[in-house]
Design an enzyme around this catalytic site. Structure first.
Site, PDB file in Angstrom:
ATOM      1  N   HIS A  88      99.712  69.346  41.298  1.00 19.30           N
ATOM      2  CA  HIS A  88      99.300  67.960  41.614  1.00 19.30           C
ATOM      3  C   HIS A  88      99.137  67.164  40.317  1.00 19.30           C
ATOM      4  CE1 HIS A  88      97.010  65.110  44.402  1.00 19.30           C
ATOM      5  NE2 HIS A  88      97.121  64.489  43.258  1.00 19.30           N
ATOM      6  N   HIS A  95      99.899  63.220  38.299  1.00 15.81           N
ATOM      7  CA  HIS A  95     100.364  61.824  38.241  1.00 15.81           C
ATOM      8  C   HIS A  95     100.931  61.589  36.842  1.00 15.81           C
ATOM      9  CE1 HIS A  95      98.345  60.681  42.018  1.00 15.81           C
ATOM     10  NE2 HIS A  95      97.468  61.602  41.650  1.00 15.81           N
ATOM     11  N   ASN A 123     102.992  58.041  43.808  1.00 14.21           N
ATOM     12  CA  ASN A 123     102.330  56.735  43.992  1.00 14.21           C
ATOM     13  C   ASN A 123     102.566  55.789  42.818  1.00 14.21           C
ATOM     14  OD1 ASN A 123     100.667  58.373  42.364  1.00 14.21           O
ATOM     15  ND2 ASN A 123      98.802  57.350  43.010  1.00 14.21           N
ATOM     16  N   LYS A 169     104.173  63.480  50.831  1.00 16.52           N
ATOM     17  CA  LYS A 169     102.739  63.218  50.666  1.00 16.52           C
ATOM     18  C   LYS A 169     102.259  62.160  51.635  1.00 16.52           C
ATOM     19  CE  LYS A 169      98.716  63.061  48.351  1.00 16.52           C
ATOM     20  NZ  LYS A 169      98.332  62.960  46.960  1.00 16.52           N
ATOM     21  N   HIS A 174      96.330  63.515  51.115  1.00 14.33           N
ATOM     22  CA  HIS A 174      95.105  62.957  50.531  1.00 14.33           C
ATOM     23  C   HIS A 174      94.132  62.832  51.695  1.00 14.33           C
ATOM     24  CE1 HIS A 174      92.795  60.494  47.545  1.00 14.33           C
ATOM     25  NE2 HIS A 174      92.160  60.244  48.670  1.00 14.33           N
ATOM     26  N   HIS A 226      93.371  68.222  46.252  1.00 11.87           N
ATOM     27  CA  HIS A 226      92.082  68.020  45.580  1.00 11.87           C
ATOM     28  C   HIS A 226      90.883  68.131  46.524  1.00 11.87           C
ATOM     29  CE1 HIS A 226      93.141  64.101  47.096  1.00 11.87           C
ATOM     30  NE2 HIS A 226      93.915  63.794  46.085  1.00 11.87           N
ATOM     31  N   LEU A 252      89.057  59.887  42.904  1.00  5.75           N
ATOM     32  CA  LEU A 252      89.037  59.999  44.363  1.00  5.75           C
ATOM     33  C   LEU A 252      89.825  61.229  44.797  1.00  5.75           C
ATOM     34  CD1 LEU A 252      89.491  56.262  45.338  1.00  5.75           C
ATOM     35  CD2 LEU A 252      87.433  57.656  45.620  1.00  5.75           C
ATOM     36  N   ASP A 261      95.394  67.126  39.404  1.00  8.09           N
ATOM     37  CA  ASP A 261      95.226  65.697  39.733  1.00  8.09           C
ATOM     38  C   ASP A 261      95.018  64.876  38.458  1.00  8.09           C
ATOM     39  OD1 ASP A 261      95.236  63.443  41.282  1.00  8.09           O
ATOM     40  OD2 ASP A 261      93.178  63.669  41.992  1.00  8.09           O
ATOM     41  N   HIS A 284      94.676  56.470  33.397  1.00 12.01           N
ATOM     42  CA  HIS A 284      94.589  54.998  33.483  1.00 12.01           C
ATOM     43  C   HIS A 284      94.158  54.511  32.102  1.00 12.01           C
ATOM     44  CE1 HIS A 284      94.723  54.496  37.899  1.00 12.01           C
ATOM     45  NE2 HIS A 284      94.061  55.631  37.947  1.00 12.01           N
ATOM     46  N   ALA A 289      90.191  54.602  39.731  1.00 11.92           N
ATOM     47  CA  ALA A 289      89.865  56.003  40.009  1.00 11.92           C
ATOM     48  C   ALA A 289      90.896  56.910  39.349  1.00 11.92           C
ATOM     49  CB  ALA A 289      89.862  56.242  41.515  1.00 11.92           C
TER      50      ALA A 289
HETATM   51  O1  DOR Z   1      91.354  59.469  41.394  1.00 14.26           O
HETATM   52  C1  DOR Z   1      92.491  59.390  41.813  1.00 14.26           C
HETATM   53  N1  DOR Z   1      93.476  58.830  41.070  1.00 14.26           N
HETATM   54  N2  DOR Z   1      92.768  59.853  43.028  1.00 14.26           N
HETATM   55  C2  DOR Z   1      93.967  59.666  43.609  1.00 14.26           C
HETATM   56  O2  DOR Z   1      94.132  60.092  44.724  1.00 14.26           O
HETATM   57  C3  DOR Z   1      95.021  58.904  42.917  1.00 14.26           C
HETATM   58  C4  DOR Z   1      94.837  58.928  41.480  1.00 14.26           C
HETATM   59  C5  DOR Z   1      95.677  57.912  40.725  1.00 14.26           C
HETATM   60  O3  DOR Z   1      96.866  57.783  41.033  1.00 14.26           O
HETATM   61  O4  DOR Z   1      95.150  57.273  39.822  1.00 14.26           O
HETATM   62 ZN    ZN Z   2      96.254  62.654  42.887  1.00 12.04          ZN
END
Ligand code: DOR
Ligand code: ZN
Length: 345
Positions: free
Chosen positions: A15, A17, A43, A101, A138, A176, A221, A249, A253, A265
């Site tokens: 998992h 990003h 995403n 997903k 999710h 997660h 999240l 996960d 950011h 998040a």
């Molecule tokens: O905290 C999170 N950030 N939870 C998610 O499900 C998505 C992720 C994100 O893409 O930043």
């Molecule tokens: Zn995620």
């Protein structure tokens, strides 16, 4: 007797990003340094909804890899209300998709294009069940009236239980997991369900987010829950049970977007992921189960081969940077800037 180092098969991250562009360029080396393969979350803006988009994204990831890196991105389809079952099947048979997903629309970052009602994707779920394609979820309800700390447990009861009943042959990963209820649910459906567990949910609880002040870099999240849930997650992760495996996960950011009146998040955990996980296994007296969690259970669930090669972690103080630069911005590293008890050799 203490174990001062541990050598395991090369692990995978189920998992991740990776984002795109300059952000991907900056964060990808950290994931590729620790993991042989990763499930790449779709995403993006716009989301990865077609196999053509996935192929193009996979090419961009491969092009962004540091020279000599041995890393395979595993692509995932972002389900929408209008996903076409034939499209899904074609991309799966062509080896482009590894899974799909389900983001309940509005549940998290860039999920507004997700599914507003699971009933709308019945034909897609039926097809996935037939062809053996995995569904990644999710697991949070999106009703703003539901307390944020209850959203996972309510999802299990009101959405996931009916989904599992309707599609008994569907192989599902609850992504997660953050609650004792999630761990119990997955155990009750072992064989066709699994859960990923992040490093941060093994070491922080909801109080950590407010320790001495508000800590935006611990906000993700699903949000971290009470201590009893953290303890249940640690037990599950370190148990060696086949239906729990590694998924960081890692969700970078820009610092300025997290340190804001309405912060994003996500925790950027890639640089410290294995160090955090192995320390948890060490503290739980379960180093003997670390390889199962990190390197064996995931491939078995996905029906993929175990990686060749090994990685060694040593009980030796290490250091990850406090933050990583992305052009003129920075991304704060979870557990960065302080000593780690374990290091990747
Ligand atoms: O905290 C999170 N950030 N939870 C998610 O499900 C998505 C992720 C994100 O893409 O930043
Ligand atoms: Zn995620």
């Amino acid at each position: 007797m203490t174990t001062d180092s541990i050598t395991i098969r090369r692990p995978d991250d189920w998992h991740v990003h990776l984002r795109d562009g300059a952000m991907m360029q900056a964060v990808l080396p950290w994931t590729a340094a620790q993991f042989a393969r990763a499930i790449i979350m779709p995403n993006l803006v716009p989301p990865v909804t077609t196999s053509a988009m996935a192929e193009a994204y996979r090419d961009r990831i491969r092009a962004a890899l540091p020279a000599g890196a041995d890393f395979e991105p595993l692509m995932v389809c972002y389900l929408t209300n209008t996903t076409d079952p034939d499209d899904i099947e074609r991309g799966y048979r062509e080896g482009i998709w590894v899974a799909a997903k389900l983001y309940p629309a509005g549940a998290t970052t860039n999920s507004h294009g997700g599914v507003t009602d699971i009933a709308l994707i019945r034909p897609v779920l039926e097809r996935m069940e037939q062809i053996g394609m995995k569904l990644l979820i999710h697991g949070e309800v999106t009703d703003p009236a539901v307390d944020i700390f209850d959203r996972e447990a309510v999802f299990l009861e009101t959405k996931l239980a009916p989904l599992v009943r309707a599609h008994p042959g569907l192989r599902i990963v609850l992504e997660h997991a953050t609650t004792e209820e999630a761990v119990d649910f997955v155990r009750a459906h072992r064989g066709h369900m699994a859960a990923t567990i992040t490093p941060h949910h093994l070491v922080i609880n909801r109080t950590s987010i407010f320790q001495g002040g508000i800590r935006p870099h611990l906000y993700c999240l699903p949000i971290a829950k009470r201590e009893k849930h953290r303890l249940a997650l640690r037990k599950a992760a370190t148990s060696g049970e086949a239906n729990f495996f590694l998924g960081t996960d890692t969700a970078p950011h820009y610092a300025k977007l997290k340190q804001a009146a309405c912060g994003c998040a996500g925790c950027f955990v890639a640089p410290t992921a294995l160090q955090t996980y192995v320390q948890v296994f060490d503290e739980e007296g379960a180093l003997g189960n670390f390889e199962a969690f990190a390197s064996l259970n995931g491939p078995a669930f996905y029906g993929l081969k175990v990686n060749s090669g090994t990685i060694t972690l040593a009980r030796r103080s290490g250091h990850a940077p406090e933050c990583v630069a992305v052009e003129d911005e920075t991304v704060v590293v979870f557990g960065g800037g302080v000593e780690t008890a374990w290091s990747v050799v």
